[in-house]
Design an enzyme around this catalytic site. Structure first.
Site, PDB file in Angstrom:
ATOM      1  CE  LYS A  24     -16.552 -12.706 -40.666  1.00 38.41           C
ATOM      2  NZ  LYS A  24     -16.573 -11.600 -39.713  1.00 38.41           N
ATOM      3  CB  CYS A 118     -23.589  -3.993 -36.652  1.00 41.65           C
ATOM      4  SG  CYS A 118     -23.324  -5.370 -35.569  1.00 41.65           S
ATOM      5  NE  ARG A 123     -20.209  -6.317 -32.487  1.00 40.99           N
ATOM      6  CZ  ARG A 123     -19.932  -7.019 -33.582  1.00 40.99           C
ATOM      7  NH1 ARG A 123     -20.734  -6.960 -34.598  1.00 40.99           N
ATOM      8  NH2 ARG A 123     -18.847  -7.758 -33.667  1.00 40.99           N
ATOM      9  N   PRO A 124     -20.500  -2.244 -28.204  1.00 41.06           N
ATOM     10  CG  PRO A 124     -20.892  -3.109 -26.086  1.00 41.06           C
ATOM     11  CD  PRO A 124     -21.367  -3.191 -27.504  1.00 41.06           C
ATOM     12  CG  ASP A 126     -17.651  -1.426 -22.309  1.00 39.19           C
ATOM     13  OD1 ASP A 126     -17.786  -2.038 -23.392  1.00 39.19           O
ATOM     14  OD2 ASP A 126     -18.061  -1.888 -21.236  1.00 39.19           O
ATOM     15  CG  ASP A 307     -19.702 -16.189 -34.987  1.00 39.17           C
ATOM     16  OD1 ASP A 307     -18.490 -16.008 -35.165  1.00 39.17           O
ATOM     17  OD2 ASP A 307     -20.449 -15.332 -34.476  1.00 39.17           O
ATOM     18  CB  ILE A 329     -22.417 -14.202 -27.374  1.00 36.73           C
ATOM     19  CG1 ILE A 329     -22.013 -15.608 -26.922  1.00 36.73           C
ATOM     20  CG2 ILE A 329     -21.203 -13.315 -27.659  1.00 36.73           C
ATOM     21  CD1 ILE A 329     -20.990 -15.673 -25.807  1.00 36.73           C
ATOM     22  NE  ARG A 399     -19.456  -7.943 -42.601  1.00 33.71           N
ATOM     23  CZ  ARG A 399     -19.784  -8.458 -41.407  1.00 33.71           C
ATOM     24  NH1 ARG A 399     -21.036  -8.696 -41.112  1.00 33.71           N
ATOM     25  NH2 ARG A 399     -18.867  -8.714 -40.494  1.00 33.71           N
TER      26      ARG A 399
HETATM   27  C1  EPZ Z   1     -15.719 -11.668 -32.565  1.00 40.14           C
HETATM   28  O1  EPZ Z   1     -16.435 -10.462 -32.398  1.00 40.14           O
HETATM   29  C2  EPZ Z   1     -16.099 -12.162 -33.945  1.00 40.14           C
HETATM   30  N1  EPZ Z   1     -15.709 -11.171 -34.962  1.00 40.14           N
HETATM   31  C3  EPZ Z   1     -17.610 -12.395 -34.004  1.00 40.14           C
HETATM   32  O2  EPZ Z   1     -17.881 -12.966 -35.290  1.00 40.14           O
HETATM   33  C4  EPZ Z   1     -17.994 -13.417 -32.940  1.00 40.14           C
HETATM   34  O3  EPZ Z   1     -19.391 -13.570 -32.938  1.00 40.14           O
HETATM   35  C5  EPZ Z   1     -17.540 -12.902 -31.558  1.00 40.14           C
HETATM   36  O4  EPZ Z   1     -16.110 -12.640 -31.585  1.00 40.14           O
HETATM   37  C6  EPZ Z   1     -17.819 -13.912 -30.453  1.00 40.14           C
HETATM   38  O5  EPZ Z   1     -17.154 -15.105 -30.728  1.00 40.14           O
HETATM   39  C7  EPZ Z   1     -14.419 -11.140 -35.358  1.00 40.14           C
HETATM   40  O6  EPZ Z   1     -13.578 -11.876 -34.878  1.00 40.14           O
HETATM   41  C8  EPZ Z   1     -14.086 -10.151 -36.440  1.00 40.14           C
HETATM   42  P1  EPZ Z   1     -16.603 -10.085 -28.418  1.00 40.14           P
HETATM   43  P2  EPZ Z   1     -16.084  -9.479 -31.138  1.00 40.14           P
HETATM   44  O7  EPZ Z   1     -15.762  -8.885 -28.144  1.00 40.14           O
HETATM   45  O8  EPZ Z   1     -14.629  -9.494 -30.887  1.00 40.14           O
HETATM   46  C9  EPZ Z   1     -19.498  -7.515 -25.655  1.00 40.14           C
HETATM   47  C10 EPZ Z   1     -19.019 -13.186 -37.332  1.00 40.14           C
HETATM   48  O9  EPZ Z   1     -20.155 -13.486 -37.630  1.00 40.14           O
HETATM   49  N2  EPZ Z   1     -18.449  -6.477 -25.591  1.00 40.14           N
HETATM   50  O10 EPZ Z   1     -16.142 -11.416 -27.912  1.00 40.14           O
HETATM   51  O11 EPZ Z   1     -16.753  -8.181 -31.399  1.00 40.14           O
HETATM   52  C11 EPZ Z   1     -20.160  -7.539 -27.037  1.00 40.14           C
HETATM   53  O12 EPZ Z   1     -21.149  -6.538 -27.115  1.00 40.14           O
HETATM   54  C12 EPZ Z   1     -18.734 -12.228 -36.181  1.00 40.14           C
HETATM   55  O13 EPZ Z   1     -18.000 -13.643 -37.895  1.00 40.14           O
HETATM   56  C13 EPZ Z   1     -18.620  -5.409 -24.704  1.00 40.14           C
HETATM   57  O14 EPZ Z   1     -19.629  -5.327 -24.010  1.00 40.14           O
HETATM   58  O15 EPZ Z   1     -16.853 -10.249 -29.982  1.00 40.14           O
HETATM   59  C14 EPZ Z   1     -20.748  -8.921 -27.096  1.00 40.14           C
HETATM   60  O16 EPZ Z   1     -21.988  -8.929 -26.426  1.00 40.14           O
HETATM   61  C15 EPZ Z   1     -20.021 -11.749 -35.590  1.00 40.14           C
HETATM   62  N3  EPZ Z   1     -17.678  -4.435 -24.654  1.00 40.14           N
HETATM   63  C16 EPZ Z   1     -19.724  -9.752 -26.321  1.00 40.14           C
HETATM   64  O17 EPZ Z   1     -18.927  -8.830 -25.563  1.00 40.14           O
HETATM   65  C17 EPZ Z   1     -16.544  -4.478 -25.428  1.00 40.14           C
HETATM   66  O18 EPZ Z   1     -15.686  -3.560 -25.313  1.00 40.14           O
HETATM   67  C18 EPZ Z   1     -18.833 -10.601 -27.224  1.00 40.14           C
HETATM   68  O19 EPZ Z   1     -18.080  -9.724 -27.952  1.00 40.14           O
HETATM   69  C19 EPZ Z   1     -16.385  -5.578 -26.324  1.00 40.14           C
HETATM   70  C20 EPZ Z   1     -17.338  -6.563 -26.378  1.00 40.14           C
END
Ligand code: EPZ
Length: 421
Positions: A24, A118, A123-124, A126, A307, A329, A399
């Site tokens: 996915k 969510c 889900r920031p 920034d 995950d 995370i 999903r």
């Molecule tokens: C991806 O989400 C995956 N989703 C998530 O899988 C997975 O848990 C995550 O990576 C970590 O491996 C997809 O690939 C569609 P991140 P993503 O940006 O990209 C913070 C599932 O169950 N952050 O690495 O959103 C954020 O809040 C899903 O399949 C900021 O602060 O993850 C989090 O605490 C759930 N600011 C951390 O970074 C930002 O601008 C990790 O987020 C972006 C992120």
């Protein structure tokens, strides 16, 4: 439409095998990337998920005509004409932020709304916006919508303060047709990043270093379409392995890459499970009694993935003794604990840490999935109790898992999806 629920009757070891679906978290960014391609792209091994259907809807709205037929997505990016993602679509799929990079790269603009909080906490975005600004994007907020404009996207040095998966993907997609070179440091190293870079290079991009912390992208004029197969879903593979560990028995998972799951396999071996590895197959033989894991924390790849935290927690409910997990995370990724307690688990959560007092038998109950992987954890835990557990909230499972009940059934579990009148 009548609600559907999952009935799982556990209490017996599993003996069976299952083939893993396409990933996915690779299929979604690959679909977004087709916006960059001036031509037709065919993606094979795409899982049939509600998030994939939501991504198809967004592609068609911006003019990248996309069709999902069985496990193949065909997308034609030759006539992309809009850079606006409607709020309704943003809300349907939290990860629609991944359309920011490709729309900026193709159209020089993107209008979207906040992906919204969510089940995993806020889900920031920034880091996404900061990276796009560094490439020359002007960003303003107009009536609750985020309006991004970049007359010219220029290559830049982008140092990430956190190895965000989504930000790394957006930078790759924005940089492939930008002017000049982009150097991304502190990049995420997940296998899905490698898959996206391989796809983009197959379309004519010039990306080096995907999978490492420093990625270099040379901008090219345009990308053409290509034919590509999505990688297997490593978290789905871990889900099926944890089902075997939770129930006991011996199972085989096909189309799974041990090299992408080393931290997960090591965790299962810590509980006493025996793991056999082939290039695209993994065998698990669960011990009669599982051992606890004294301490394990979730970290960016290649460490133990967030995950898989909920799913491993369900396994640790069976391990005799005290285990400790730390979720580093996401802020609130313990929503499944309340439901595991209803099944008789003994778990204490304090901040980012969960302590599992495993070994007490779980009993069948009616529980509710609160998020995708938490729902999977409830099903894995249900295999430990002799009665029939009813799991509601299947929209979360849909999903991320194609035919969850069928996969459990092929492993030898007594799992049925029924209408709940
Ligand atoms: C991806 O989400 C995956 N989703 C998530 O899988 C997975 O848990 C995550 O990576 C970590 O491996 C997809 O690939 C569609 P991140 P993503 O940006 O990209 C913070 C599932 O169950 N952050 O690495 O959103 C954020 O809040 C899903 O399949 C900021 O602060 O993850 C989090 O605490 C759930 N600011 C951390 O970074 C930002 O601008 C990790 O987020 C972006 C992120």
């Amino acid at each position: 439409m009548a609600e559907e629920v999952l009935h799982i009757t556990g209490g017996k070891p599993l003996h069976g095998e299952v083939t893993v679906q396409g990933a996915k978290n690779s299929a979604l960014p690959l679909m977004a990337a087709t916006i960059l391609c001036d031509g037709v792209t065919t993606l094979e091994n795409v899982p049939r998920l509600t998030d994939v259907c939501a991504a198809c809807r967004i592609l068609n709205r911006v003019g990248c005509t996309a069709k999902l037929h069985e496990h193949t997505v065909t997308a034609d990016g030759s006539d992309v004409h809009s850079a606006e993602i409607p709020d309704s679509d943003m809300r349907k799929m939290r990860s629609s932020i991944m359309f920011l990079g490709p729309l900026l790269g193709r159209m020089g603009a993107c209008t979207l709304t906040m992906p919204g909080g969510c089940e995993l906490g806020p889900r920031p975005i920034d880091l996404h916006l900061d990276a796009m600004r560094r490439m020359g994007t002007q960003i303003s907020e107009e009536n609750g919508r985020i309006v991004c404009r970049a007359s010219v996207l220029s290559g830049a040095h982008i140092p990430l303060s956190y190895p965000s998966v989504g930000v790394t993907e957006n930078v790759l997609m924005a940089a492939v047709c930008a002017k000049g070179e982009t150097i991304l440091t502190g990049a995420a190293r997940e296998p899905e990043i490698v898959d996206l870079a391989a796809f983009l290079n197959c379309c004519g991009a010039k990306i080096q270093g995907a999978g490492e912390s420093v990625i270099r992208i040379q901008g090219v004029k345009t990308l053409h379409g290509c034919h590509y197969r999505v990688m297997p879903d490593r978290i789905a593979a871990m889900t099926w392995l944890c089902a075997g560990a939770s129930a006991g028995g011996t199972i085989c998972v096909h189309d799974a890459r041990p090299s992408e799951l080393e931290a997960c396999l090591a965790a299962l071996e810590m509980t006493g499970c025996r793991i056999g590895r082939c290039s695209e197959r993994i065998f698990l033989d669960a011990g009669a009694v599982l051992k606890p894991i004294r301490y394990l924390r979730t970290l960016p790849y290649p460490a133990f993935p967030t995950d898989a935290q909920a799913i491993l927690m369900a396994v640790l409910c069976r391990a005799k003794g005290t285990s400790l997990l730390e979720e580093t995370i996401f802020e609130s990724r313990y929503k499944h604990v309340g439901e595991l307690l209803r099944m008789g688990a003994e778990i204490r959560v304090s901040g980012k840490t969960a302590v599992i007092y495993g070994g007490t038998p779980l009993y069948s109950s009616e529980v509710e999935a609160m998020d995708l992987r938490g729902g999977a954890a409830l099903a894995v835990a249900a295999l430990q109790s002799e009665g029939t557990t009813t799991i509601r909230g299947l929209q979360h499972l849909d999903r991320g898992y194609e035919n969850f009940a069928e996969a459990f059934h092929s492993l030898g579990a007594d799992a049925k999806r029924v209408s709940f009148s």
